[in-house]
Design a protein around this motif. Sequence first.
Motif, short mmCIF file in Angstrom:
data_model
loop_
_atom_site.label_atom_id
_atom_site.label_comp_id
_atom_site.label_asym_id
_atom_site.label_seq_id
_atom_site.Cartn_x
_atom_site.Cartn_y
_atom_site.Cartn_z
N MET A 1 0.86 -1.21 0.00
CA MET A 1 0.00 0.00 0.00
C MET A 1 0.88 1.24 0.00
O MET A 1 1.78 1.38 0.85
CB MET A 1 -0.90 0.00 1.24
N ILE A 2 0.68 2.12 -0.96
CA ILE A 2 1.46 3.35 -1.05
C ILE A 2 0.72 4.44 -0.30
O ILE A 2 -0.42 4.75 -0.61
CB ILE A 2 1.67 3.78 -2.52
N ASP A 3 1.37 5.02 0.73
CA ASP A 3 0.74 6.09 1.47
C ASP A 3 1.45 7.41 1.18
O ASP A 3 2.43 7.47 0.43
CB ASP A 3 0.74 5.79 2.98
N LYS A 4 0.97 8.46 1.82
CA LYS A 4 1.50 9.80 1.58
C LYS A 4 2.96 9.90 1.97
O LYS A 4 3.77 10.53 1.27
CB LYS A 4 0.65 10.82 2.34
N ASN A 5 3.35 9.28 3.08
CA ASN A 5 4.74 9.36 3.53
C ASN A 5 5.68 8.70 2.53
O ASN A 5 6.77 9.20 2.24
CB ASN A 5 4.88 8.70 4.91
N THR A 6 5.26 7.55 2.00
CA THR A 6 6.10 6.86 1.01
C THR A 6 6.28 7.73 -0.23
O THR A 6 7.37 7.84 -0.78
CB THR A 6 5.44 5.52 0.61
N HIS A 22 12.48 10.44 -14.39
CA HIS A 22 12.86 9.03 -14.22
C HIS A 22 11.94 8.35 -13.21
O HIS A 22 11.56 7.18 -13.39
CB HIS A 22 14.32 8.94 -13.77
N LEU A 23 11.59 9.06 -12.14
CA LEU A 23 10.70 8.51 -11.12
C LEU A 23 9.36 8.09 -11.74
O LEU A 23 8.88 6.98 -11.52
CB LEU A 23 10.47 9.53 -10.00
N TYR A 24 8.78 8.99 -12.51
CA TYR A 24 7.46 8.69 -13.08
C TYR A 24 7.53 7.60 -14.14
O TYR A 24 6.56 6.90 -14.39
CB TYR A 24 6.84 9.97 -13.65
N GLN A 25 8.70 7.43 -14.76
CA GLN A 25 8.86 6.33 -15.71
C GLN A 25 8.89 4.98 -15.00
O GLN A 25 8.50 3.96 -15.57
CB GLN A 25 10.14 6.52 -16.53
N GLU A 31 -1.59 2.67 -7.33
CA GLU A 31 -1.72 3.06 -5.93
C GLU A 31 -1.01 4.37 -5.62
O GLU A 31 -1.24 4.98 -4.58
CB GLU A 31 -1.17 1.94 -5.03
N TRP A 32 -0.12 4.78 -6.52
CA TRP A 32 0.59 6.05 -6.32
C TRP A 32 -0.30 7.26 -6.62
O TRP A 32 0.01 8.37 -6.21
CB TRP A 32 1.83 6.11 -7.23
N ILE A 33 -1.37 7.07 -7.39
CA ILE A 33 -2.15 8.22 -7.86
C ILE A 33 -2.69 9.04 -6.70
O ILE A 33 -2.53 10.27 -6.65
CB ILE A 33 -3.32 7.74 -8.76
N ARG A 68 0.00 5.28 -18.77
CA ARG A 68 0.32 3.87 -18.56
C ARG A 68 -0.68 3.20 -17.63
O ARG A 68 -1.12 2.08 -17.86
CB ARG A 68 1.74 3.72 -17.99
N MET A 69 -1.05 3.91 -16.57
CA MET A 69 -1.99 3.33 -15.63
C MET A 69 -3.36 3.12 -16.28
O MET A 69 -4.03 2.11 -16.06
CB MET A 69 -2.14 4.23 -14.40
N ALA A 70 -3.79 4.06 -17.10
CA ALA A 70 -5.10 3.94 -17.77
C ALA A 70 -5.08 2.79 -18.78
O ALA A 70 -6.08 2.10 -18.97
CB ALA A 70 -5.46 5.25 -18.46
#
Length: 951
Positions: A1-6, A22-25, A31-33, A68-70
């Motif tokens: 589970m990706i939370d705000k702190n992560t 690079h991060l977004y690639q 779960e990051w959205i 990519r997510m869509a």
Amino acid sequence: MIDKNTAERALEKARTPASRQHLYQRLSSPEWISPLKELGEFSNPPSTVEKEDYRRYPNWPQADYLLRMAEETDSPDVYEEITQVLEDLPAVDNDRVYLQSTKVALELPADMAVRWSGKVHKWLQDRSRIPLLNADPFGDLAVHLAQGGCGSQSLYFMREVIAVFPDSRSEEEMPFGRPTPQTRIPQLYDLVIEEYIPPLVELTGRKALDLLLIPLLDDAIRYSVQDSNEVRDFSYIRRPKIEEAKRFGTEPQEILTSALIDAVTTLTDEDPRRTPDFVRLLENQDPLWPTFQRIALFLLQQYPDEAQDIVVEHVLDSDLLNDFTIEREYAMLVGTVVDDLSSAQRDEFIGNILDGPKADPPDEDDESSVAKYERFVEHWRWRRLGLVKDYLTGSALDCYNELEREYGDPSDYYEQDEPEGATWVGPTSPKGPDELAEMAAEEVLDYLGEWTPSEEPRSPSPEGLSRVLSNTVAANPGEYAPLANLFRGLDPTYVKGFISGLEETEESFDWEPVLALCRWVVTRPKVPSSPQFEEPQTMGADPDWGGTRKRIASLIRRVGLGGREAPIPFEFREEVWSVLDPLTHDPDPQPGENQHGDPYTHSINAVRSESLHAVIEYAWWVRQHVIEESKKGEPTSNGFELMPEVREVLEPHLHPNEDASLAVRSVYGRWYPRLYYIDCEWTSERRDEIFPEAKDHQPWFEAAWNAYLFAHQPYSDIFESLRPKYELALRKMEEGADFDLRHEKNLAEHLIAFYSRGLIEEPGGLISDFLIVASEDLRRHAVWWIGQRMEYWYFESSEEKKELLGRLRRFWEARIEAARNSASPQAYMDELSVFGGWFLSGQFEEEYALRRLTETLEITHWTRKYREVLARLADLSEEFPAMALRCLQHLASARGTKTVSFHGEAEESARKILEVALANSGSDLADEAQDVLDLLLARELFQFRDMISEM
């Protein structure tokens, strides 16, 4: 589970643009959205991108991630999250963000993608060009929406993508002095139409005609007419054969004409029984434009068997026989069906020809005039009698034989093409586009200074070379813009070409040297004092700086300030104003110019008025940069305190004794809503100066008022500010002011819209005043206009729907009552006949709509869209057999020119209504059905004879 702190920790490690990309690639989970949205990562897309960054980081990496997510998900929850991100996206100047986000929306379900399309629709309205010459994502989005069941929204969206606008060029810059409608995708317009219109027609059917092609073609024709008072579109000259585009086949109105013909024939091929429906649709359009009538006649020629009654009606129509603007299509129709006419019908047609043309008689005292008139009548009869020469007898045959001896056989007259060898001649260049493109910019500038044109007729000219230069600059502005200073020593014709190229480019460029050149030009004398301008001018060269000054105003307005791909950085505010201010004092337009044309059209073709358009764009640009984000959506009370230079320019031009130009006055009307938002106090205080009431200032009122009505939909938030002016417009109509009909129709649309929203009180008020002073045609247009939109209304709450429809119910009932109580009900026939569109909208309860339709038909016995009305009555006949039958009875009893043709789909609908009623044998309803059947048979509609045995 990706939370705000992560998510925060990940962003901390990606501080630079490269590491953030690079991060977004690397992100591979939806779960990051949510946490990234909470951290504002989707709330601040890059605005205008600096040139070097634009090349290194052309994309918004967040959009790539969302795409990519869509693509990878099938989760409704993930789709909703992505949709929320797109919906909450703030407005930015970076067009690439909209392109990327549109590609994301293409991966969403249509009912979610449509929410993004609304934002793109608003964004497109502020752009005169689609970025990067790339309309594909927008066209794909329109088709995607239609495929997902959002047909109406897809068509409204596509209508904005392929919208047309008035020509902003001066008459000198227009080929052959003709205005050409402009589009956001000039180089690709025909390709976009060819690729996306056919699937939209297939998916949405007739709606594609109603909501897309017909309105666009109407606009395109209007913008191609030179004189706004001209009552013809000259399509019979521009397009001798309506089914073939020839001379101007690359212009928007010709492309749209071809698209409409293709669409209507495609739909008719699918169901030929709808031929009468499409013919009536086309013929209900603006009678000023014969293009629509010509297409209707062409359609009848292609499908005569499916519309026999209408064909005969058209052949025997003496007005069509006499209309030279549709002569070829009318003749082709006659030639197609003449063998199928009855002898009585042919005799009537021949009699109409022998009666002669409807034309003003000549001056009997002028022998030359009489001779010309007699020859005209002979030629007129010769062409038309030739269509039925095999059926001529007696005196008609004698007449034709005599004419044939004089003029020959007319058989091929209507199939003649344009004269062989006919060409259009325009300015030519000593170097072609490829040659200039291969040269370095410095070499081109040297060539411009060295080349000497010949004085021979039709030889290459500076104007021709300037046009090629313009295209070259548009293709590579980054190379030419830094050299702007070097244009100072060149002929104004080439400087204008350079500026025009920057106006047409889709790429960014360095504004600083360009603004410096513009400032130098506008501070020069309009006619330079040099030997070049003291001698006779070179053929095909600009006589002064006037054309260049006009293009400078347009460049700053449309590209630099109007939201295009190369906006001016706000740091150059002073430089921009130093260019605009001198232009607002230009002597063009002169007072009293263009008094018989459209002031608003003239305003975008004259220097001073175009510069004032740019001044208001400048004021909006400043406002958007200096006020708080939270206040941008509300009117500002003291906006001009933040830009006093604008106020100092706008105020003097409001006084006719200082600036009497009607074109200038139209600018204030065109931008009234924007002025109100910039400074509502200043605008309200000067409302009476912008729209003056005094009779001797009538031309200035009309110039501003017509521009306002033309440019704006009925905005509720502006209505109260302008309510007194709507009242004034109605008083002037009552006094007999000679308003242009199209502007009166715009006024009708505004008032009926404000009434439906509850902004106009009832009873009484503006809507009552309008109904008293308006002509029958204008009342009809108001009812028709809102009926056209009613079908596509969406309500946020049941209470909102109840209030709005309640007002429209009262309106419909009041118009029926007014007709009943009138000493002349005929005066209400056209108005009441369009309430059929209200009945078809589906917004009213079925029983209520049926009752009102029945009451309406008691008066009119006819309605527009009667085929659709009959189909709907057939659907409702099981539940409401008596009212459906009563409506059919009224339609069957129609007489005169407004009759119902019971063929094809209309026959099937009538049969079903009758069958339902006849099934109640022995009842009053069955007896009434027999009466209706007798009525149909009395009209010689013998296709219903087989139903007699069922009684």
